[in-house]
Motif scaffolding. Structure first.
Motif, PDB file in Angstrom:
ATOM      1  N   MET A 186      28.407 -28.027  26.990  1.00  0.00           N
ATOM      2  CA  MET A 186      29.678 -28.546  27.493  1.00  0.00           C
ATOM      3  C   MET A 186      29.429 -29.722  28.437  1.00  0.00           C
ATOM      4  SD  MET A 186      32.619 -26.628  29.741  1.00  0.00           S
ATOM      5  CE  MET A 186      31.545 -26.509  31.171  1.00  0.00           C
ATOM      6  N   THR A 187      28.448 -29.583  29.316  1.00  0.00           N
ATOM      7  CA  THR A 187      28.114 -30.654  30.258  1.00  0.00           C
ATOM      8  C   THR A 187      27.598 -31.879  29.529  1.00  0.00           C
ATOM      9  OG1 THR A 187      27.619 -29.026  31.955  1.00  0.00           O
ATOM     10  CG2 THR A 187      26.729 -31.241  32.282  1.00  0.00           C
ATOM     11  N   ARG A 188      26.747 -31.671  28.532  1.00  0.00           N
ATOM     12  CA  ARG A 188      26.220 -32.788  27.752  1.00  0.00           C
ATOM     13  C   ARG A 188      27.358 -33.580  27.105  1.00  0.00           C
ATOM     14  NH1 ARG A 188      22.469 -31.734  22.627  1.00  0.00           N
ATOM     15  NH2 ARG A 188      21.523 -30.317  24.115  1.00  0.00           N
ATOM     16  N   ARG A 189      28.322 -32.870  26.522  1.00  0.00           N
ATOM     17  CA  ARG A 189      29.453 -33.534  25.867  1.00  0.00           C
ATOM     18  C   ARG A 189      30.314 -34.283  26.882  1.00  0.00           C
ATOM     19  NH1 ARG A 189      31.383 -36.252  21.754  1.00  0.00           N
ATOM     20  NH2 ARG A 189      33.378 -35.501  21.013  1.00  0.00           N
ATOM     21  N   TRP A 190      30.510 -33.700  28.068  1.00  0.00           N
ATOM     22  CA  TRP A 190      31.308 -34.351  29.104  1.00  0.00           C
ATOM     23  C   TRP A 190      30.648 -35.669  29.518  1.00  0.00           C
ATOM     24  CZ3 TRP A 190      31.286 -36.303  33.980  1.00  0.00           C
ATOM     25  CH2 TRP A 190      32.529 -36.533  34.547  1.00  0.00           C
ATOM     26  N   VAL A 191      29.330 -35.654  29.704  1.00  0.00           N
ATOM     27  CA  VAL A 191      28.602 -36.870  30.073  1.00  0.00           C
ATOM     28  C   VAL A 191      28.727 -37.921  28.975  1.00  0.00           C
ATOM     29  CG1 VAL A 191      26.289 -37.799  30.527  1.00  0.00           C
ATOM     30  CG2 VAL A 191      27.029 -35.678  31.643  1.00  0.00           C
ATOM     31  N   GLU A 192      28.632 -37.494  27.717  1.00  0.00           N
ATOM     32  CA  GLU A 192      28.762 -38.430  26.587  1.00  0.00           C
ATOM     33  C   GLU A 192      30.139 -39.082  26.520  1.00  0.00           C
ATOM     34  OE1 GLU A 192      28.057 -36.055  23.135  1.00  0.00           O
ATOM     35  OE2 GLU A 192      25.892 -35.983  23.422  1.00  0.00           O
ATOM     36  N   THR A 193      31.165 -38.351  26.865  1.00  0.00           N
ATOM     37  CA  THR A 193      32.528 -38.846  26.703  1.00  0.00           C
ATOM     38  C   THR A 193      33.126 -39.454  27.974  1.00  0.00           C
ATOM     39  OG1 THR A 193      33.456 -36.649  27.159  1.00  0.00           O
ATOM     40  CG2 THR A 193      33.030 -37.236  24.840  1.00  0.00           C
ATOM     41  N   HIS A 194      32.383 -39.403  29.070  1.00  0.00           N
ATOM     42  CA  HIS A 194      32.850 -39.957  30.346  1.00  0.00           C
ATOM     43  C   HIS A 194      31.771 -40.873  30.942  1.00  0.00           C
ATOM     44  CE1 HIS A 194      35.491 -36.494  29.818  1.00  0.00           C
ATOM     45  NE2 HIS A 194      36.356 -37.161  30.541  1.00  0.00           N
TER      46      HIS A 194
END
Length: 75
Positions: free
Chosen positions: A64-72
């Protein structure tokens, strides 16, 4: 003597959810959803992480954190 019975096949079906805060709504019943990062199935009873913004499920907090970093990205 008869052979032992074959185990019943357990067919699973992908659920369709609407992710909200703090819960999700089931739009189509099923047994699992697919992790947006790993592509692996997540049984509904183990679903803990999702994004309301992206309407995606995640298998664990790290994904979840990895995806948040990718999208923000930082400006």
């Amino acid at each position: 003597m008869n052979p032992p019975p074959k185990p019943l096949s357990v067919e699973t079906r992908q659920a369709i959810l609407h992710y909200g805060t703090p819960d999700f709504d089931v739009l189509q019943t099923g047994d699992y959803v697919v992790c947006a990062v790993s592509g692996k199935p997540i049984p509904l009873e183990r679903l803990t992480y999702w994004s309301v913004e992206l309407q995606e499920a995640y298998a664990n907090a790290d994904l979840m954190t990895r995806r948040w970093v990718e999208t923000h990205p930082r400006a």
